[in-house]
Design a protein around this motif. Structure first.
Motif, PDB file in Angstrom:
ATOM      1  N   UNK A   1       0.269 -42.311  41.486  1.00 38.00           N
ATOM      2  CA  UNK A   1       1.584 -42.137  42.099  1.00 38.00           C
ATOM      3  C   UNK A   1       2.506 -43.236  41.568  1.00 38.00           C
ATOM      4  N   UNK A   2       3.540 -42.803  40.864  1.00 43.08           N
ATOM      5  CA  UNK A   2       4.485 -43.768  40.271  1.00 43.08           C
ATOM      6  C   UNK A   2       5.824 -43.666  40.981  1.00 43.08           C
ATOM      7  N   UNK A   3       6.289 -44.788  41.553  1.00 47.01           N
ATOM      8  CA  UNK A   3       7.575 -44.843  42.246  1.00 47.01           C
ATOM      9  C   UNK A   3       8.643 -45.315  41.273  1.00 47.01           C
ATOM     10  N   UNK A   4       9.574 -44.441  40.962  1.00 52.38           N
ATOM     11  CA  UNK A   4      10.624 -44.762  39.988  1.00 52.38           C
ATOM     12  C   UNK A   4      11.594 -45.805  40.505  1.00 52.38           C
ATOM     13  N   UNK A   5      11.749 -45.867  41.820  1.00 51.11           N
ATOM     14  CA  UNK A   5      12.741 -46.792  42.378  1.00 51.11           C
ATOM     15  C   UNK A   5      12.272 -48.243  42.314  1.00 51.11           C
ATOM     16  N   UNK A   6      11.020 -48.474  42.713  1.00 47.81           N
ATOM     17  CA  UNK A   6      10.546 -49.871  42.742  1.00 47.81           C
ATOM     18  C   UNK A   6       9.476 -50.163  41.683  1.00 47.81           C
ATOM     19  N   UNK A   7       9.174 -49.171  40.851  1.00 45.87           N
ATOM     20  CA  UNK A   7       8.233 -49.334  39.731  1.00 45.87           C
ATOM     21  C   UNK A   7       6.799 -49.574  40.199  1.00 45.87           C
ATOM     22  N   UNK A   8       6.482 -49.222  41.429  1.00 50.55           N
ATOM     23  CA  UNK A   8       5.129 -49.439  41.936  1.00 50.55           C
ATOM     24  C   UNK A   8       4.200 -48.295  41.558  1.00 50.55           C
ATOM     25  N   UNK A   9       2.924 -48.626  41.458  1.00 45.23           N
ATOM     26  CA  UNK A   9       1.899 -47.659  41.061  1.00 45.23           C
ATOM     27  C   UNK A   9       0.753 -47.705  42.061  1.00 45.23           C
ATOM     28  N   UNK A  10       0.289 -46.535  42.468  1.00 46.66           N
ATOM     29  CA  UNK A  10      -0.892 -46.435  43.324  1.00 46.66           C
ATOM     30  C   UNK A  10      -1.850 -45.432  42.708  1.00 46.66           C
ATOM     31  N   UNK A  11      -3.105 -45.817  42.560  1.00 49.32           N
ATOM     32  CA  UNK A  11      -4.121 -44.955  41.943  1.00 49.32           C
ATOM     33  C   UNK A  11      -5.179 -44.598  42.986  1.00 49.32           C
ATOM     34  N   UNK A  12      -5.451 -43.289  43.124  1.00 51.61           N
ATOM     35  CA  UNK A  12      -6.393 -42.790  44.130  1.00 51.61           C
ATOM     36  C   UNK A  12      -7.326 -41.783  43.462  1.00 51.61           C
ATOM     37  N   UNK A  13      -8.633 -41.853  43.739  1.00 51.17           N
ATOM     38  CA  UNK A  13      -9.564 -40.877  43.157  1.00 51.17           C
ATOM     39  C   UNK A  13      -9.274 -39.460  43.651  1.00 51.17           C
ATOM     40  N   UNK A  14      -9.447 -38.493  42.778  1.00 50.10           N
ATOM     41  CA  UNK A  14      -9.353 -37.092  43.183  1.00 50.10           C
ATOM     42  C   UNK A  14     -10.537 -36.770  44.092  1.00 50.10           C
ATOM     43  N   UNK A  15     -10.316 -36.091  45.215  1.00 49.58           N
ATOM     44  CA  UNK A  15     -11.426 -35.812  46.142  1.00 49.58           C
ATOM     45  C   UNK A  15     -12.566 -35.029  45.491  1.00 49.58           C
ATOM     46  N   UNK A  16     -13.793 -35.355  45.899  1.00 49.11           N
ATOM     47  CA  UNK A  16     -14.995 -34.586  45.549  1.00 49.11           C
ATOM     48  C   UNK A  16     -15.318 -34.561  44.064  1.00 49.11           C
ATOM     49  N   UNK A  17     -14.876 -35.601  43.347  1.00 49.56           N
ATOM     50  CA  UNK A  17     -15.250 -35.714  41.934  1.00 49.56           C
ATOM     51  C   UNK A  17     -14.830 -34.461  41.147  1.00 49.56           C
ATOM     52  N   UNK A  18     -13.603 -34.026  41.377  1.00 50.54           N
ATOM     53  CA  UNK A  18     -13.088 -32.818  40.728  1.00 50.54           C
ATOM     54  C   UNK A  18     -12.111 -33.162  39.619  1.00 50.54           C
ATOM     55  N   UNK A  19     -11.990 -32.245  38.678  1.00 48.56           N
ATOM     56  CA  UNK A  19     -10.902 -32.285  37.703  1.00 48.56           C
ATOM     57  C   UNK A  19      -9.828 -31.302  38.167  1.00 48.56           C
ATOM     58  N   UNK A  20      -8.571 -31.745  38.144  1.00 49.94           N
ATOM     59  CA  UNK A  20      -7.443 -30.890  38.513  1.00 49.94           C
ATOM     60  C   UNK A  20      -6.681 -30.537  37.246  1.00 49.94           C
TER      61      UNK A  20
END
Length: 395
Positions: A360-379
């Motif tokens: 998740x990239x926030x364009x306003x404050x340039x922050x980044x959050x990385x979260x695993x995709x549930x259940x070891x899936x590829x989307x």
């Protein structure tokens, strides 16, 4: 007093008003309350009223596969289509959905979605044979699915024909004719023309509505924006076309308007540079706007947005961020996928299938959050979707 007696005192207009504000899942249960409610819920005027109320509640249909690792190599399990609320993705991305909502694709792919109907594509054929393509219409909310459409027969006229990339499909609702339409574009190397075929929901054949100068498409699914279907394509009619890897001038966006049975091409942003080959470029629709994304120099991920559809000067740089800042230590083998953007346009959700993460990239404050995709899936794909009561059968 029985329920039936109680309901007899409630004005029909009030019942319609209340029911039209409920989710489709509730309505599918309430249709069993009485024959009157069932009749109301499937009445075309009620379906339209409910759709108008639901049109702001955007969901996604996500195509996903379970990733299996045996200690040496990766393998993939069955592919499923699963509806997700966009609010759920932004507010609680690590949560999953009920397994009852899983739909096994069984070799089909998702062409697109419109007014709650999802168009599924299938094909059959072997090398040097006639390929057959067909579609089915599926409503995930009501769990209704149409029969297969008539076949579109394609004769591979050259060795370079690829059944998954040499023909493209798109799906839309034509407001003028009130018909759901599937469009297919096919590059005919014998005539050196692009043929545009259409199938109408409930019809008995595919129709070739027009041909035009050859625009070989680079991706299979067309993107629905502003009532048109759009593909990234090569402009082979261009006088300066050369088959070179160091320029992208011949690339355009091939746009088909099925209301007018016309086409046009849109130029790419003038600021594009340092693109090593055509395979780096892809288009996507985010919040009803056409977007283009690519890798730059193996150091940055770049997304452009066309703020006003059809106006080439409205291309705007949405993000240009280093992989390092996105917490990706090296350029991914598979391209990052922009799945969706927040309602205020500030946060982009990107999928990295190399490591099965959401970024998740926030364009306003340039922050980044990385979260695993549930259940070891590829989307692999996200398609805009609105839960509705629209029937996948001919009305």
């Amino acid at each position: 007093m029985s329920l039936a007696e109680y309901l007899s005192y409630v004005p029909d207009d009030l019942i319609v008003e209340i029911l039209s504000r409920l989710p489709v899942k509730d309505l599918m249960r309430f249709r069993c309350v009485c024959k009157t409610w069932k009749s109301i819920i499937f009445d075309p005027s009620f379906v339209k009223k409910h759709l108008e109320r639901s049109s702001k509640k955007i969901h996604l249909i996500i195509t996903r596969e379970e990733v299996l690792y045996d200690g040496f190599d990766y393998d993939y399990g069955d592919a499923y289509a699963i509806p997700y609320s966009i609010n759920q993705l932004f507010e609680n991305p690590s949560s999953d959905v009920d397994e009852d909502d899983y739909y096994q694709l069984n070799g089909y792919w998702i062409i697109g979605s419109c007014n709650g109907l999802v168009c599924l594509g299938g094909y059959h054929g072997e090398e040097d044979t006639i390929y057959e393509y067909w579609v089915q219409f599926w409503n995930p909310a009501t769990r209704m699915k149409s029969r297969k459409s008539p076949r579109l027969h394609v004769n591979p006229c050259c060795q370079g024909f690829d059944p998954s990339n040499s023909i493209g499909f798109g799906f839309l609702y034509d407001d003028l004719s009130a018909i759901y339409k599937v469009v297919s574009v096919l590059s005919n190397c014998r005539s050196k023309k692009t043929e545009v075929w259409v199938y109408n929901l409930g019809g008995n054949c595919w129709t070739n509505i027009f041909s035009c100068p050859n625009f070989p498409i680079l991706r299979q699914n067309g993107r629905l924006v502003n009532g048109t279907i759009n593909w990234l394509a090569i402009d082979m009619s261009s006088s300066h076309y050369e088959e070179r890897n160091d320029i992208i001038d011949p690339l355009v966006i091939f746009s088909v308007d099925l209301q007018k049975d016309t086409y046009k091409y849109l130029l790419l942003p003038k600021g594009l540079d340092q693109i090593p080959d055509n395979d780096q470029l892809r288009i996507v629709e985010l919040r009803d706007r056409l977007c283009l994304y690519h890798d730059r120099n193996a150091t940055h991920f770049v997304v452009w947005q066309m703020k006003e559809f059809g106006v080439e000067k409205s291309w705007t740089l949405l993000m240009k961020v280093t992989y390092n800042h996105l917490q990706i230590p090296y350029p991914p083998d598979r391209p990052l996928l922009p799945f969706c953007i927040s309602e205020n346009g500030e946060v982009l959700m990107l999928v990295n299938n190399d490591v099965l993460n959401m970024t998740f990239y926030n364009r306003r404050n340039n922050r980044v959050e990385v979260i695993p995709i549930p259940n070891n899936n590829a989307w692999w794909q996200a398609t805009n979707y609105i839960p509705s009561l629209v029937s996948p059968f001919q009305n």
